[in-house]
Design a protein around this motif. Structure first.
Motif, mmCIF file in Angstrom:
data_model
loop_
_atom_site.group_PDB
_atom_site.id
_atom_site.type_symbol
_atom_site.label_atom_id
_atom_site.label_comp_id
_atom_site.label_asym_id
_atom_site.label_seq_id
_atom_site.Cartn_x
_atom_site.Cartn_y
_atom_site.Cartn_z
ATOM 1 N N PRO A 157 0.808 -1.238 0.000
ATOM 2 C CA PRO A 157 0.000 0.000 0.000
ATOM 3 C C PRO A 157 0.827 1.268 0.000
ATOM 4 N N SER A 158 1.927 1.300 0.762
ATOM 5 C CA SER A 158 2.750 2.512 0.794
ATOM 6 C C SER A 158 3.442 2.733 -0.545
ATOM 7 N N VAL A 159 3.872 1.655 -1.207
ATOM 8 C CA VAL A 159 4.462 1.783 -2.539
ATOM 9 C C VAL A 159 3.391 2.226 -3.536
ATOM 10 N N ALA A 160 2.202 1.641 -3.413
ATOM 11 C CA ALA A 160 1.121 1.963 -4.346
ATOM 12 C C ALA A 160 0.710 3.421 -4.261
ATOM 13 N N ARG A 161 0.812 4.017 -3.094
ATOM 14 C CA ARG A 161 0.426 5.428 -2.945
ATOM 15 C C ARG A 161 1.249 6.360 -3.830
ATOM 16 N N ARG A 162 2.451 5.938 -4.172
ATOM 17 C CA ARG A 162 3.279 6.763 -5.053
ATOM 18 C C ARG A 162 2.693 6.818 -6.462
ATOM 19 N N PHE A 163 1.945 5.778 -6.811
ATOM 20 C CA PHE A 163 1.346 5.716 -8.141
ATOM 21 C C PHE A 163 -0.135 6.075 -8.122
ATOM 22 N N ALA A 164 -0.736 6.070 -6.938
ATOM 23 C CA ALA A 164 -2.164 6.382 -6.807
ATOM 24 C C ALA A 164 -2.379 7.253 -5.584
ATOM 25 N N SER A 205 -14.783 6.152 -7.680
ATOM 26 C CA SER A 205 -15.639 5.140 -8.311
ATOM 27 C C SER A 205 -15.094 3.730 -8.152
ATOM 28 N N ALA A 206 -13.863 3.597 -7.656
ATOM 29 C CA ALA A 206 -13.287 2.267 -7.453
ATOM 30 C C ALA A 206 -14.088 1.522 -6.393
ATOM 31 N N PRO A 207 -14.316 0.204 -6.596
ATOM 32 C CA PRO A 207 -15.240 -0.521 -5.724
ATOM 33 C C PRO A 207 -14.694 -0.911 -4.363
ATOM 34 N N THR A 208 -13.365 -0.868 -4.186
ATOM 35 C CA THR A 208 -12.790 -1.413 -2.962
ATOM 36 C C THR A 208 -11.720 -0.497 -2.396
ATOM 37 N N PRO A 209 -11.822 -0.096 -1.126
ATOM 38 C CA PRO A 209 -10.692 0.605 -0.497
ATOM 39 C C PRO A 209 -9.545 -0.380 -0.309
ATOM 40 N N ALA A 210 -8.362 -0.021 -0.793
ATOM 41 C CA ALA A 210 -7.316 -1.044 -0.936
ATOM 42 C C ALA A 210 -6.053 -0.753 -0.153
ATOM 43 N N TRP A 211 -6.160 -0.026 0.961
ATOM 44 C CA TRP A 211 -4.933 0.399 1.612
ATOM 45 C C TRP A 211 -4.573 -0.392 2.871
ATOM 46 N N GLY A 232 -4.159 -6.726 5.515
ATOM 47 C CA GLY A 232 -4.848 -7.547 4.524
ATOM 48 C C GLY A 232 -3.944 -7.919 3.364
ATOM 49 N N TRP A 233 -3.171 -6.949 2.885
ATOM 50 C CA TRP A 233 -2.280 -7.235 1.768
ATOM 51 C C TRP A 233 -1.089 -8.083 2.194
ATOM 52 N N ALA A 234 -0.699 -8.017 3.462
ATOM 53 C CA ALA A 234 0.351 -8.915 3.958
ATOM 54 C C ALA A 234 -0.114 -10.370 3.853
ATOM 55 N N LEU A 235 -1.381 -10.601 4.189
ATOM 56 C CA LEU A 235 -1.930 -11.956 4.076
ATOM 57 C C LEU A 235 -1.983 -12.392 2.620
ATOM 58 N N VAL A 258 1.336 -7.782 -6.745
ATOM 59 C CA VAL A 258 0.609 -7.381 -5.540
ATOM 60 C C VAL A 258 0.430 -5.864 -5.511
ATOM 61 N N VAL A 259 1.499 -5.139 -5.830
ATOM 62 C CA VAL A 259 1.403 -3.675 -5.850
ATOM 63 C C VAL A 259 0.460 -3.222 -6.957
ATOM 64 N N LEU A 260 0.521 -3.862 -8.115
ATOM 65 C CA LEU A 260 -0.378 -3.522 -9.215
ATOM 66 C C LEU A 260 -1.837 -3.727 -8.823
ATOM 67 N N ALA A 261 -2.106 -4.805 -8.101
ATOM 68 C CA ALA A 261 -3.482 -5.056 -7.668
ATOM 69 C C ALA A 261 -3.979 -3.951 -6.750
ATOM 70 N N VAL A 262 -3.126 -3.506 -5.829
ATOM 71 C CA VAL A 262 -3.505 -2.425 -4.920
ATOM 72 C C VAL A 262 -3.842 -1.161 -5.715
ATOM 73 N N VAL A 263 -2.961 -0.807 -6.659
ATOM 74 C CA VAL A 263 -3.160 0.416 -7.437
ATOM 75 C C VAL A 263 -4.432 0.316 -8.275
ATOM 76 N N ASP A 264 -4.633 -0.811 -8.931
ATOM 77 C CA ASP A 264 -5.788 -0.945 -9.823
ATOM 78 C C ASP A 264 -7.098 -0.907 -9.041
ATOM 79 N N LEU A 265 -7.116 -1.513 -7.867
ATOM 80 C CA LEU A 265 -8.322 -1.471 -7.041
ATOM 81 C C LEU A 265 -8.601 -0.066 -6.524
#
Length: 213
Positions: A21-28, A34-40, A44-47, A77-84
């Motif tokens: 999530p912290s890496v993804a924030r640099r890109f998002a 309008s995104a369906p899921t809060p992804a931060w 959850g992402w560790a699991l 994994v990072v791409l999934a966070v950003v896309d969501l």
């Protein structure tokens, strides 16, 4: 299957997922409303990262190609966070997945003395790219060219495992996405015209194809 290998991979995956999530924030930096899921959620992402990495280690074992798959998975994994979060698949992250996979599989091909296998993997990437370009250009298609580029990056490790694995890895995302869309529609979380991310389905489908190769 080595318990130590799977455990080590799971720990690495948990670390990657926790930092995703912290890496993804640099890109998002600004999530799309309008995104369906809060992804931060880091926990959850560790699991997710632990499960993804452990699954690959269990499926491939001490294969010289395993590091390549883990490199692709880490970027995935990072791409999934950003896309969501913002319905985007940034080129630098997709490029990292593609280049990491190519470099890792190149080393594996040299180590195993199987350069022909790398050629098949490259052909798989090219076929994936061409197929998804056609799908993206169809009338009414909701695929973006970020999805097309990600399909090519994933076609490389899928092609390494053979044509049947490549086929499953390219078809399965559409089935998974269909199930998710139907569930969201039934729950009235989205409408028929709601834009939804396809990257997570691409990644999940490729991961499952590797597991059952």
């Amino acid at each position: 299957m080595s318990f130590g290998l799977v455990t080590s991979a799971a720990l690495c995956g948990a670390l990657v997922g926790a930092t995703a999530p912290s890496v993804a924030r640099r890109f998002a930096p600004t999530p799309d409303p309008s995104a369906p899921t809060p992804a931060w959620s880091a926990s959850g992402w560790a699991l997710v990262g632990a499960v993804v990495f452990a699954g690959l280690a269990a499926a491939l074992g001490p294969d010289p190609a395993l590091p390549a798959y883990l490199l692709v998975a880490g970027s995935g994994v990072v791409l999934a966070v950003v896309d969501l979060a913002c319905l985007r698949l940034p080129d630098p992250l997709v490029g990292a997945a593609g280049l990491g996979g190519a470099a890792g599989l190149g080393v594996a091909a040299l180590a195993a003395g199987t350069p022909g296998r790398l050629a098949v993997a490259l052909a798989g990437a090219a076929l994936s790219f061409a197929g998804y370009v056609v799908l993206a250009l169809l009338p009414g298609a909701r695929l973006g060219f970020g999805d097309v580029k990600l399909a090519a990056a994933l076609g490389l490790p899928l092609g390494w495992l053979g044509w049947s694995t490549l086929g499953v890895g390219l078809v399965l995302p559409h089935l998974l996405n269909g199930v998710v869309v139907l569930a969201l529609l039934a729950a009235r979380r989205v409408r028929r015209d709601t834009a939804l991310p396809f990257g997570p389905a691409l990644l999940a489908g490729a991961w499952l194809a590797v597991l059952f190769a």
